[in-house]
Design an enzyme around this catalytic site. Structure first.
Site, mmCIF file in Angstrom:
data_model
loop_
_atom_site.group_PDB
_atom_site.id
_atom_site.type_symbol
_atom_site.label_atom_id
_atom_site.label_comp_id
_atom_site.label_asym_id
_atom_site.label_seq_id
_atom_site.Cartn_x
_atom_site.Cartn_y
_atom_site.Cartn_z
ATOM 1 N N TYR A 1 42.677 36.886 35.600
ATOM 2 C CA TYR A 1 42.654 35.599 36.284
ATOM 3 C C TYR A 1 41.365 35.275 37.017
ATOM 4 O O TYR A 1 40.810 34.198 36.861
ATOM 5 C CB TYR A 1 43.820 35.553 37.277
ATOM 6 C CG TYR A 1 43.843 34.322 38.166
ATOM 7 C CD1 TYR A 1 44.300 33.099 37.684
ATOM 8 C CD2 TYR A 1 43.403 34.374 39.482
ATOM 9 C CE1 TYR A 1 44.334 31.969 38.499
ATOM 10 C CE2 TYR A 1 43.430 33.246 40.300
ATOM 11 C CZ TYR A 1 43.896 32.044 39.804
ATOM 12 O OH TYR A 1 43.912 30.944 40.603
ATOM 13 N N ASN B 1 33.624 41.933 49.722
ATOM 14 C CA ASN B 1 34.733 41.459 48.913
ATOM 15 C C ASN B 1 35.734 42.597 48.813
ATOM 16 O O ASN B 1 35.392 43.694 48.384
ATOM 17 C CB ASN B 1 34.232 41.065 47.514
ATOM 18 C CG ASN B 1 35.369 40.809 46.546
ATOM 19 O OD1 ASN B 1 36.428 40.324 46.930
ATOM 20 N ND2 ASN B 1 35.158 41.134 45.283
ATOM 21 N N GLY B 2 36.960 42.350 49.249
ATOM 22 C CA GLY B 2 37.971 43.385 49.152
ATOM 23 C C GLY B 2 38.836 43.446 50.386
ATOM 24 O O GLY B 2 38.923 42.489 51.163
ATOM 25 N N GLY C 1 36.425 32.001 45.816
ATOM 26 C CA GLY C 1 36.864 31.696 47.162
ATOM 27 C C GLY C 1 36.410 30.328 47.612
ATOM 28 O O GLY C 1 35.236 29.987 47.465
ATOM 29 N N CYS D 1 36.731 37.402 47.109
ATOM 30 C CA CYS D 1 35.543 36.699 47.585
ATOM 31 C C CYS D 1 34.410 36.905 46.594
ATOM 32 O O CYS D 1 34.488 37.730 45.688
ATOM 33 C CB CYS D 1 35.120 37.214 48.955
ATOM 34 S SG CYS D 1 36.398 37.111 50.227
#
Length: 504
Positions: free
Chosen positions: A257, A101-102, A28, A2
């Protein structure tokens, strides 16, 4: 994976938060949300969809206030129909909004303790809501009569003790300010920025430095593992490492990526790291096939372009753009459901026949995950007239699921899991397949000026840095993440009324 952002300013932050989320959209595409503090009133807008679709003019006008947080989401449980858009909010104590995020690796245990021991109510299955309630509970336990930086730091330290996994968090405490903190291993990224304004200093936190560049903030530094940063409404900044850093091991897949190439993460240039990935990959090709017959190197856009350029340069062959990308189709790696990913590939990419016809082509991609996309792209290259199609991955074989916030598929859906490289080559239909070596990938990302000496490489090595990942955990994760489970969850949600559209 995210994207998170938070801004404390002397002027309205709605436009800045929106612009930052647009820059972080690659992290996201499932849902987006913004919450702001307008003189003690919480203003919020969150919904499933792209940032540009979630926020209309009327929503932006309602997001008043000079302090706020934002989030763009893709679900680590892997379903597009989720109603768990962030940020989340609890009204006690003080009123706290939080986005993260995670992924927490002990979320089920935490949820049970929150309900049975802390007497907190949970509305969703999201580990973000669990993390928010842990933070709220611990803040409520602090003895201070009024909210102080010391009380917040103590609450964050308690979060670190109770929560395991990878997480970067931004929280808005109504009437007080903004809090950002990072897991003690530094797995997920978050950085701090500063901007000089006529009225005084303004601060920003975000997942990637590129969001700060877009808004004219100067990146000050990365938030350290286990550290919390507090920014009061007037711009006063406090920081403290609330837990002894257990390691400094950012996720290496960010550099492969996820992150934009123009970002700096943990003092490492993503662009330079990808250039070095290309250098090492070319060296391996020259070692394995010194008499190669490659005519042209073609990247699979977009994240492999940087590595492909360097491969072509080192091999002394032409670099060409052989695929044109439709930018209005989402990233297929993020898309849930194999059928949706399959349909999107040919809609997203179109081959330029002239660059393939009667040539031996080396296709470069950042990674090979499920292998089905790679197979379709190789088919497209052959249909365009390629004589031979070689395939190179800038990263090693992905053999293990990621448990720290990337919806890496269930192990059974990873093409390299349980297969040799020759078997993967046969599966995707390449005439030759070459993977980056893990040691070379680490060398490529490592930089002497950074404080980072190790990385989380779990999806390649199966070594999970938090040390708490058991076979039973991975089995449960597989049951949640495989495409059949995602399809069943989507079917159930389609039969229920949606509660994702929330506006105040």
């Amino acid at each position: 994976m995210c994207g998170i952002v938070g801004i404390v300013s002397h002027q309205p932050v709605n436009q800045g938060l929106y612009d930052a989320l647009m820059v972080l959209q690659h992290r996201g595409q499932d849902a987006a949300g913004i919450m702001t503090d307008w003189n003690g009133t919480l203003c919020t807008r969150k919904k499933n969809g792209l940032v540009s679709d979630v926020f209309m003019q009327r929503h932006m006008e309602e997001l008043r206030g000079n302090i706020g947080i934002g989030h763009c989401r893709y679900p680590t449980a892997g379903t597009l129909k989720s109603s768990e858009a962030q940020p989340f909010y609890v009204n006690s104590p003080y009123g706290i909004a939080l986005a993260h995020n995670g992924n927490l690796t002990n979320s089920e245990e935490l949820k049970a303790l929150l309900v049975n021991q802390d007497r907190r109510h949970l509305n969703t299955g999201s580990d973000t809501e669990a993390l928010l309630n842990v933070f709220a509970h611990e803040l409520q336990q602090q003895p201070a009569e009024e909210l102080t930086p010391q009380a917040i730091f103590a609450a964050v330290a308690a979060v670190h003790r109770r929560c395991r996994g990878g997480y970067a968090v931004v929280a808005l405490i109504m009437g007080y300010g903004l809090v950002a903190f990072r897991d003690p291993h530094g797995i997920r990224p978050v950085c701090l920025g500063r901007r000089e304004a006529p009225e005084g200093v303004e601060h920003m936190v975000a997942s990637e430095s590129v969001a700060m560049d877009a808004l004219g903030f100067r990146m000050v530094r990365d938030i350290l593992p286990g550290e919390a940063v507090i920014i009061e409404r007037d711009g006063t900044l406090h920081s403290k490492v609330c837990d002894i850093p257990r390691s400094y091991t950012p996720c290496i897949f960010e550099y492969v990526y996820f992150a934009r190439p123009d970002s700096i993460i943990d003092r490492i240039s993503v662009y330079k790291a990808r250039l070095r990935m290309g250098e090492h990959l070319a060296e391996k090709i020259l070692r394995d096939r010194p008499d190669h017959d490659i005519d042209v190197v073609i990247p699979i856009p977009d994240s492999s372009r940087t590595s492909a350029l360097e491969v072509a340069h080192r091999l002394g062959v032409k670099y060409r753009e052989g695929f044109i990308k439709n930018r209005y189709i989402g990233r297929t790696f993020i898309m849930p459901g194999q059928e949706m990913r399959r349909q999107s590939v040919r809609r997203k990419l179109n081959a330029i026949d002239l660059e393939f016809r009667d040539k031996n082509v080396l296709l470069i991609d950042d990674s090979v995950v499920r292998g089905t996309t790679s197979r379709q792209i190789i088919e497209m290259a052959r249909e365009a007239g390629a004589r031979r199609v070689y395939f190179a991955s800038a990263s090693p074989p992905v053999r293990f699921p990621n448990v720290y916030g990337i919806d890496m598929p269930a192990a059974s859906e990873l093409v390299a899991s349980g297969r040799t490289e020759e078997q993967v080559q046969e599966f995707i239909g390449a005439d030759w397949l070459v993977y980056q070596d893990l040691e070379d990938l680490i060398k490529a990302v490592h930089h002497d000026d950074a404080q980072v000496t190790e990385f989380d490489t779990s999806c390649f090595s199966g070594e999970y840095i938090t040390g708490d990942i058991s076979p039973d955990y991975l089995c449960r994760l597989e049951q949640q993440r495989n495409d059949r489970a995602k399809s069943q969850r989507d079917s159930i949600r389609r039969r229920k009324p949606s509660d994702a559209d929330v506006a105040v």
